[in-house]
Scaffold this motif. Structure first.
Motif, PDB file in Angstrom:
ATOM      1  N   GLY A  52     -13.039  -1.615  14.447  1.00  0.00           N
ATOM      2  CA  GLY A  52     -12.024  -1.054  15.333  1.00  0.00           C
ATOM      3  C   GLY A  52     -10.605  -1.460  14.992  1.00  0.00           C
ATOM      4  O   GLY A  52      -9.651  -0.911  15.560  1.00  0.00           O
ATOM      5  N   ASP A  53     -10.423  -2.403  14.077  1.00  0.00           N
ATOM      6  CA  ASP A  53      -9.076  -2.862  13.716  1.00  0.00           C
ATOM      7  C   ASP A  53      -8.293  -1.786  12.962  1.00  0.00           C
ATOM      8  O   ASP A  53      -8.862  -0.915  12.302  1.00  0.00           O
ATOM      9  N   LYS A  54      -6.969  -1.911  13.055  1.00  0.00           N
ATOM     10  CA  LYS A  54      -6.073  -1.157  12.192  1.00  0.00           C
ATOM     11  C   LYS A  54      -5.611  -2.103  11.094  1.00  0.00           C
ATOM     12  O   LYS A  54      -5.047  -3.164  11.373  1.00  0.00           O
ATOM     13  N   VAL A  55      -5.858  -1.725   9.844  1.00  0.00           N
ATOM     14  CA  VAL A  55      -5.563  -2.585   8.700  1.00  0.00           C
ATOM     15  C   VAL A  55      -4.504  -1.917   7.839  1.00  0.00           C
ATOM     16  O   VAL A  55      -4.676  -0.766   7.411  1.00  0.00           O
ATOM     17  N   LEU A  56      -3.414  -2.632   7.584  1.00  0.00           N
ATOM     18  CA  LEU A  56      -2.346  -2.122   6.734  1.00  0.00           C
ATOM     19  C   LEU A  56      -2.477  -2.728   5.348  1.00  0.00           C
ATOM     20  O   LEU A  56      -2.440  -3.946   5.194  1.00  0.00           O
ATOM     21  N   LEU A  57      -2.634  -1.889   4.331  1.00  0.00           N
ATOM     22  CA  LEU A  57      -2.608  -2.316   2.940  1.00  0.00           C
ATOM     23  C   LEU A  57      -1.223  -2.007   2.391  1.00  0.00           C
ATOM     24  O   LEU A  57      -0.780  -0.860   2.431  1.00  0.00           O
ATOM     25  N   LYS A  58      -0.526  -3.025   1.917  1.00  0.00           N
ATOM     26  CA  LYS A  58       0.870  -2.872   1.499  1.00  0.00           C
ATOM     27  C   LYS A  58       1.031  -3.159   0.005  1.00  0.00           C
ATOM     28  O   LYS A  58       1.394  -4.254  -0.411  1.00  0.00           O
ATOM     29  N   PRO A  59       0.734  -2.158  -0.852  1.00  0.00           N
ATOM     30  CA  PRO A  59       1.036  -2.324  -2.272  1.00  0.00           C
ATOM     31  C   PRO A  59       2.534  -2.206  -2.524  1.00  0.00           C
ATOM     32  O   PRO A  59       3.284  -1.719  -1.677  1.00  0.00           O
ATOM     33  N   ASN A  60       2.971  -2.650  -3.683  1.00  0.00           N
ATOM     34  CA  ASN A  60       4.351  -2.431  -4.104  1.00  0.00           C
ATOM     35  C   ASN A  60       4.390  -1.088  -4.833  1.00  0.00           C
ATOM     36  O   ASN A  60       3.901  -0.946  -5.943  1.00  0.00           O
ATOM     37  N   MET A  61       4.985  -0.088  -4.175  1.00  0.00           N
ATOM     38  CA  MET A  61       5.034   1.265  -4.718  1.00  0.00           C
ATOM     39  C   MET A  61       6.429   1.624  -5.234  1.00  0.00           C
ATOM     40  O   MET A  61       6.739   2.800  -5.384  1.00  0.00           O
ATOM     41  N   VAL A  62       7.236   0.699  -5.513  1.00  0.00           N
ATOM     42  CA  VAL A  62       8.676   0.766  -5.776  1.00  0.00           C
ATOM     43  C   VAL A  62       9.221   2.162  -6.133  1.00  0.00           C
ATOM     44  O   VAL A  62      10.101   2.681  -5.487  1.00  0.00           O
ATOM     45  N   THR A  63       8.684   2.811  -7.145  1.00  0.00           N
ATOM     46  CA  THR A  63       9.114   4.158  -7.536  1.00  0.00           C
ATOM     47  C   THR A  63       8.123   4.705  -8.549  1.00  0.00           C
ATOM     48  O   THR A  63       7.261   3.976  -9.052  1.00  0.00           O
ATOM     49  N   GLN A  64       8.245   5.999  -8.857  1.00  0.00           N
ATOM     50  CA  GLN A  64       7.223   6.646  -9.671  1.00  0.00           C
ATOM     51  C   GLN A  64       7.460   6.529 -11.176  1.00  0.00           C
ATOM     52  O   GLN A  64       6.557   6.783 -11.962  1.00  0.00           O
ATOM     53  N   GLN A  65       8.668   6.114 -11.582  1.00  0.00           N
ATOM     54  CA  GLN A  65       8.979   6.116 -13.014  1.00  0.00           C
ATOM     55  C   GLN A  65       9.773   4.878 -13.390  1.00  0.00           C
ATOM     56  O   GLN A  65      10.757   4.527 -12.741  1.00  0.00           O
ATOM     57  N   ASN A  66       9.337   4.221 -14.466  1.00  0.00           N
ATOM     58  CA  ASN A  66      10.054   3.067 -14.989  1.00  0.00           C
ATOM     59  C   ASN A  66      11.370   3.548 -15.601  1.00  0.00           C
ATOM     60  O   ASN A  66      11.382   4.457 -16.428  1.00  0.00           O
ATOM     61  N   HIS A  67      12.484   2.934 -15.177  1.00  0.00           N
ATOM     62  CA  HIS A  67      13.791   3.319 -15.717  1.00  0.00           C
ATOM     63  C   HIS A  67      13.962   2.877 -17.161  1.00  0.00           C
ATOM     64  O   HIS A  67      14.883   3.339 -17.836  1.00  0.00           O
ATOM     65  N   LEU A  68      13.096   1.981 -17.628  1.00  0.00           N
ATOM     66  CA  LEU A  68      13.125   1.552 -19.023  1.00  0.00           C
ATOM     67  C   LEU A  68      12.276   2.502 -19.853  1.00  0.00           C
ATOM     68  O   LEU A  68      11.061   2.619 -19.625  1.00  0.00           O
ATOM     69  N   HIS A  69      12.893   3.183 -20.779  1.00  0.00           N
ATOM     70  CA  HIS A  69      12.156   4.122 -21.626  1.00  0.00           C
ATOM     71  C   HIS A  69      11.062   3.383 -22.394  1.00  0.00           C
ATOM     72  O   HIS A  69      11.329   2.389 -23.069  1.00  0.00           O
ATOM     73  N   GLY A  70       9.832   3.841 -22.238  1.00  0.00           N
ATOM     74  CA  GLY A  70       8.708   3.225 -22.926  1.00  0.00           C
ATOM     75  C   GLY A  70       8.103   2.045 -22.199  1.00  0.00           C
ATOM     76  O   GLY A  70       7.115   1.465 -22.668  1.00  0.00           O
ATOM     77  N   GLY A  71       8.674   1.687 -21.045  1.00  0.00           N
ATOM     78  CA  GLY A  71       8.150   0.530 -20.318  1.00  0.00           C
ATOM     79  C   GLY A  71       6.821   0.793 -19.629  1.00  0.00           C
ATOM     80  O   GLY A  71       6.047  -0.132 -19.389  1.00  0.00           O
TER      81      GLY A  71
END
Length: 466
Positions: A52-71
């Motif tokens: 019955g609990d509500k469980v929050l899973l909090k991944p780090n989703m910072v952004t969809q694309q690495n600003h470093l080319h090839g990173g």
């Protein structure tokens, strides 16, 4: 397992195909449901979660694309392969009744719909359709406002599906006692500073926490430890910033140099002061007036001022992205106090309001100019803990940041009625499958144990070199 203990599972040459087994091994070494280990009814998260609990899973989703080319993205955000076993064990603990929210408040220009597809999170959640009993699994964007960037200007959109709850820390805020002049110079990159003044002023210190977070019975933090241009490193404590609904409430730096009681940049100059004024006007126009074409003109002016600073041999004005930043660390501690002690009505209590566990994806971490332009660093590690302060104390030492520069940890240990520290007098202790780490305390970590993360360009002084 005690809240001062940290589990480190290390496997040489591990990749994300090993993540499920490594997470399971972490639960086993932590001693969770030890009497049933190896049996079909093993329920390691039953210590934290009930039906019955509500469980929050909090991944780090910072952004969809690495600003470093090839990173690449394996070093950028928490990989879905690490989240998958956690979902399975949460489902086992819920026994067919409850709710799982997988959520984050990524950077404002992140395209969340694109992220959940390219990262594999949508496919992961879809794979559970029809086989979770009465348990609901949802992906949520916790941002109350997001933006897209065109020609260097932010176009803002309200997210009505992510309400926030205001919590006023008052005198328990790390910013309490600051004079009005300094409070007026608190800033957040790309946000209207006039809005921030409504959250932090001489009478209150307010944070807008996502309602989904405050409704949770259990929080499972899933950080991606990386170097960070403002905080030095981002681990468990910093991961909590992604539980904010309105990021306009989170001070990131203080305008000015240390000689003027600021931490935006190291050296003061008249041109830097001019640039700050233009940036404030640009952000006010873009977010408050919603006039992007006019904001674009001021954006161009900032570039001219930056070029003039270079020509005159001054360091360009920054945004608090250097080892002298003494602002964002205070915001991080404040937000953790709200998350542990705040309720869904915005009230603070003397007792912690929800259970917490942290499971870090360090199979591949990010180094150098994180969090948005990291380079991949292979570690082969999954780490687990029950207290973010103890966890950050150990992991930050392994990453190689010098303790005197990791101000977040220093402030997190400061006395408060809303204490987030581990038990007094109990030093953190590592539990590991690797004898190099097992049974060590922070004081016993030596040069052979350090992973030697490559620091950001403006944080070199703060990291240990090989």
């Amino acid at each position: 397992m005690k809240d001062n203990e940290i589990v480190i599972i290390k496997r040489e040459y591990a990749d994300y195909a090993d993540a499920y087994e490594m997470v399971s091994m972490a639960f086993h070494l932590a001693g969770y449901d030890a009497e049933h280990y190896g049996q079909s009814d093993w329920n390691p998260l039953g210590k934290f979660i009930k039906p019955g609990d509500k469980v929050l899973l909090k991944p780090n989703m910072v952004t969809q694309q690495n600003h470093l080319h090839g990173g690449g993205t394996k070093c950028l955000y928490t990989q879905s392969e690490v989240t998958a076993p956690v979902i399975d064990y949460v489902l086992k603990a819920l026994r067919g009744e409850g709710k799982i929210i997988i959520a984050d408040a990524p950077v404002q220009e992140c395209n969340f719909d694109e992220f959940i597809i390219t990262s594999g999170y949508k496919a992961l959640v879809d794979s559970y359709l029809g086989r979770t009993g009465n348990v609901i699994i949802e992906l949520r964007d916790l941002r109350g406002i997001y933006s897209c960037v065109k020609r260097g200007v932010h176009y803002y959109t309200e997210n009505m599906n992510s309400p926030g709850v205001d919590i006023d820390l008052g005198d328990s805020s790390m910013f309490a006692g600051c004079d009005t002049s300094k409070l007026n110079r608190l800033r957040i990159t790309n946000y209207d500073p006039s809005i921030l003044k409504n959250y932090h002023n001489s009478s209150r210190h307010v944070y807008s926490i996502s309602r989904d977070v405050l409704e949770a019975d259990v929080i499972i933090s899933l950080p991606k430890p990386k170097t960070h241009r403002k905080a030095g490193v981002t681990i468990a404590l910093k991961n909590s910033i992604g539980m904010i609904s309105r990021k306009e409430c989170v001070p990131h730096h203080t305008n000015g140099s240390p000689s003027h009681n600021g931490d935006q940049y190291q050296d003061a100059s008249f041109l830097a002061w001019c640039e700050n004024c233009v940036i404030d006007i640009k952000n006010f126009i873009a977010q408050n007036w919603r006039m992007p074409k006019l904001a674009w003109l001021f954006s161009k002016s900032t570039k001219i001022l930056r070029i003039l600073q270079i020509i005159t041999f001054n360091k360009p004005s920054g945004d608090g992205s250097w080892y002298g930043n003494n602002t964002i660390c205070k915001s991080i501690v404040d937000i953790n106090r709200c998350i542990f002690y705040g309720d869904v009505n915005g009230r603070l209590h003397n007792e912690k309001q929800r259970k917490y566990i942290v499971i870090a994806d360090m199979i591949i971490s990010g180094e150098h100019n994180g969090p948005l332009s990291p380079e991949p660093k292979q570690n082969g590690i999954i780490a687990l803990g029950e207290n973010p302060v103890a966890f950050d104390e150990v992991i930050s030492l392994l990453m190689g940041i010098k303790p005197e520069y990791f101000r977040t940890l220093h402030y997190a240990k400061s006395p408060s009625e809303y204490d987030i520290n581990y038990h007094d007098g109990e030093c953190p202790v590592i539990i590991s499958n690797d004898e190099k780490y097992n049974a060590k305390t922070p004081a016993e970590i030596d040069s052979a144990d350090i992973l030697y993360f490559k620091p950001g360009d403006t944080w070199r002084e703060a990291f240990i070199n090989r």
